[in-house]
Enzyme design. Structure first.
Site: not given
Ligand code: IDC
Length: 569
Positions: A406, A494
């Site tokens: 991320e 995710e």
């Protein structure tokens, strides 16, 4: 990639909406599920803040609470002289006790020292030798800490199907994390037994295990036995003191076990090598194929969940076909990440991959960038890491590489992430020509539209979209649909059913909308997380063991929900 004018317009609109909200006041809140824990408490202002519903970003300021990196196994004078039974071992290894707060505090003075010494315990008569490689040492609150990688060589003349190593340790010695073996300590005896997947050592072959320890006094491996036979004591002269120094580095050879189902009903045996066709993930026959499964928490934070029984239960009982191994690159300085513990991280990662190879599951190797949010902070390390793993696993169709989890903060797609990807992808491709590679996108992997506007020019690339159902709702689903329409290959590596902090309440209505959407488009997804931390996103209650074959009472609210989802869809 093909993109319709409508898609471009939609992307622009999304970008405008994002810019519009970027300057808005951010609210802050605390997740009480995390602050109620009893382990080390680290105040942290830099945890992921993620855009909230209706595009209002929320900064989550929360107290990060860490469990010990594993199952601290402390020796005890009351412990029986005999090595505990397997049952005892299992219980100890999975009790997930919390570590002492002061020892994992962010303010704890921790000094690391590079160490290259390897100790060789030579065989006397048993034909086994042990090579102890000290990877690093450090001090924590006056205690001596270190990490060893140990190689057992079998020159006994015949193969063995299991192994047990016993070694003398100081009083008060603890294993803070251990891999590729089951560890018990009784008095001053530490016993390490093979895991189910690495017990066999052919004649002339090797097996390896490794651990990090914490000890009141210096630890140097002395007297040791393998399968009850003296593997000599320190040196060939029988000295039990300092180990013999050698420059020979011990290489842990974990030979991936043969797949347990050669007849072909495991996910990988059936679907083989995956690739990307248009926006779709497809299997070896070119049919659309969806991966669905669990993401671990940080493997060095919850190492006991990286075990064969757990993954087997995920495959057979939860009906999942992929495990994502999240390896934090750099997180809040307590040693539980790759930058602070490369060897331990690698050992756990390889252990997780090897289990998936055996079980015929797909496995995502996740370079879990979160802090700092710019992947270029560790480009060199990522190159080294991905070169090593892609070389090692090039021949296995199970592997999917996720080169950045991320990106966040100032990391933009065109300025930082894409150039980073253009450095890492060729490194992987050199070893593994056609593996699927997932690339994270800006703003905690929400800005997939930026990737669509400026895609990477390689085959078999997918772009990460992450959502937390209580935070990211219609607006991010709309973006997703637009990017699907624009032909972007999306992988939800995710997601959580709670809010973006990992806490708050679960929002299953939103989660269901999300998963229905992903199923509709055949988009793959992994749920965060396979852990028993006391936070909403954990699939297990803190009381649950990591060892698989779970019962209803082990599951957290979300664990029960997501298992049911996987089983019924
Ligand atoms: C969270 C963990 C939590 C840990 C925190 C800090 O659940 O136990 O203390 O990280 O590192 C992400 C990240 C993922 C986060 C998760 C929940 O990829 O690492 O895990 N999250 O905050 N993105 C959005 C949410």
């Amino acid at each position: 990639m093909k993109r319709s004018p409508k898609g471009i317009l939609a992307s622009l609109l999304c970008a405008v909406m994002l810019c519009g909200c970027a300057g808005q006041e951010r609210s802050s809140r605390q997740t009480d599920s995390q602050s109620s824990q009893v382990a080390a408490v680290i105040s942290d202002e830099e945890t992921p803040d993620t855009s909230s519903e209706d595009t209002t970003p929320v900064t989550t300021t929360f107290t990060t609470t860490l469990y010990s990196s594993t199952f601290p196994i402390t020796n005890s004078q009351e412990a029986p002289e005999e090595a505990p039974t397997t049952e005892t071992t299992t219980a100890a290894a999975t009790s997930n006790q919390v570590s002492q707060p002061e020892e994992t505090s962010s303010t704890a003075a921790t000094t690391y020292a590079a160490a290259t010494t390897a100790a060789v315990t030579k065989p006397e008569s048993s034909g086994f030798s042990l090579n102890w490689k000290l990877s690093s040492t450090w001090e924590e609150n006056g205690k001596k800490c270190g990490g060893y990688e140990v190689t057992i060589t079998n020159n006994s003349g015949s193969p063995v199907s299991s192994w047990t190593v016993e070694v003398t340790v100081p009083n008060g010695f603890e294993i803070t994390s251990g891999w590729n073996g089951k560890y018990t300590i009784s008095g001053t005896k530490m016993t390490v037994k093979n895991e189910s997947y690495n017990g066999e050592i052919s004649n002339g072959g090797t097996a390896g295990f490794g651990f990090n320890y914490r000890s009141p006094t210096d630890f140097k491996p002395g007297k040791a036995t393998v399968n009850g036979n003296a593997a000599a004591a320190g040196t060939s002269s029988g000295d039990t003191g300092s180990p013999q120094s050698t420059t020979a580095a011990a290489t842990i050879v974990t030979v991936p076990p043969a797949p347990e189902d050669p007849k072909g009903s495991t996910p990988v045996a059936t679907h083989g090598h995956l690739s990307v066709k248009g926006s779709q993930l497809v299997d070896k026959n070119g049919n659309g194929y969806q991966l669905r499964g669990m993401s671990t928490h940080g493997i060095t934070w919850f190492p006991d969940f990286v075990n064969e029984n757990a993954f087997r239960t995920l495959r057979d009982d939860w009906n999942t076909n992929v495990v994502r191994l999240a390896m934090y690159v750099d997180e809040w300085g307590n040693g539980q990440c790759y930058m602070k513990n490369k060897d331990g991280s690698r050992q756990l990662l390889d252990k997780g991959v090897d289990i998936c190879l055996k079980l015929g599951m797909y496995v995502i190797i996740d370079w879990h960038v979160l802090n700092p949010g710019d992947p270029t902070a560790y480009t060199d390390e990522a190159i080294e890491f991905f070169n090593e793993v892609s070389k090692k696993y090039a021949d296995y169709p199970n592997i999917i590489y996720e080169i950045v989890n991320e990106p966040n903060g100032g990391a933009s797609w065109s300025g930082s992430i894409k150039p980073y990807a253009e450095k890492i992808i060729p490194v992987i491709r050199k070893n593994d020509k056609d593996a699927v590679i997932i690339v994270g996108t800006p703003t905690w992997s929400q800005d997939i539209d930026q990737a669509m506007n400026d895609p990477l020019k390689y085959d078999n690339i997918m772009y990460a979209l992450h959502f937390y159902a209580a935070t990211h709702t219609d607006w991010l689903r709309e973006r997703t649909e637009k990017c699907v329409a624009g032909g972007l290959p999306i992988f939800v590596s995710e997601f959580g059913c709670c809010d973006a902090s990992g806490g708050g309440s679960n929002d299953f209505a939103q989660a269901e909308k999300w998963l229905n959407l992903l199923d509709k488009y055949g988009i793959s997804y992994c749920n965060w997380s396979l852990a028993n931390k006391a936070e909403t996103c954990s699939a297990f209650k803190p009381s649950a063991s990591a060892n698989g074959n779970w019962s209803d009472s082990d599951y957290s609210e979300v664990g029960a929900w997501i298992r049911k989802w996987f089983r019924n869809h």
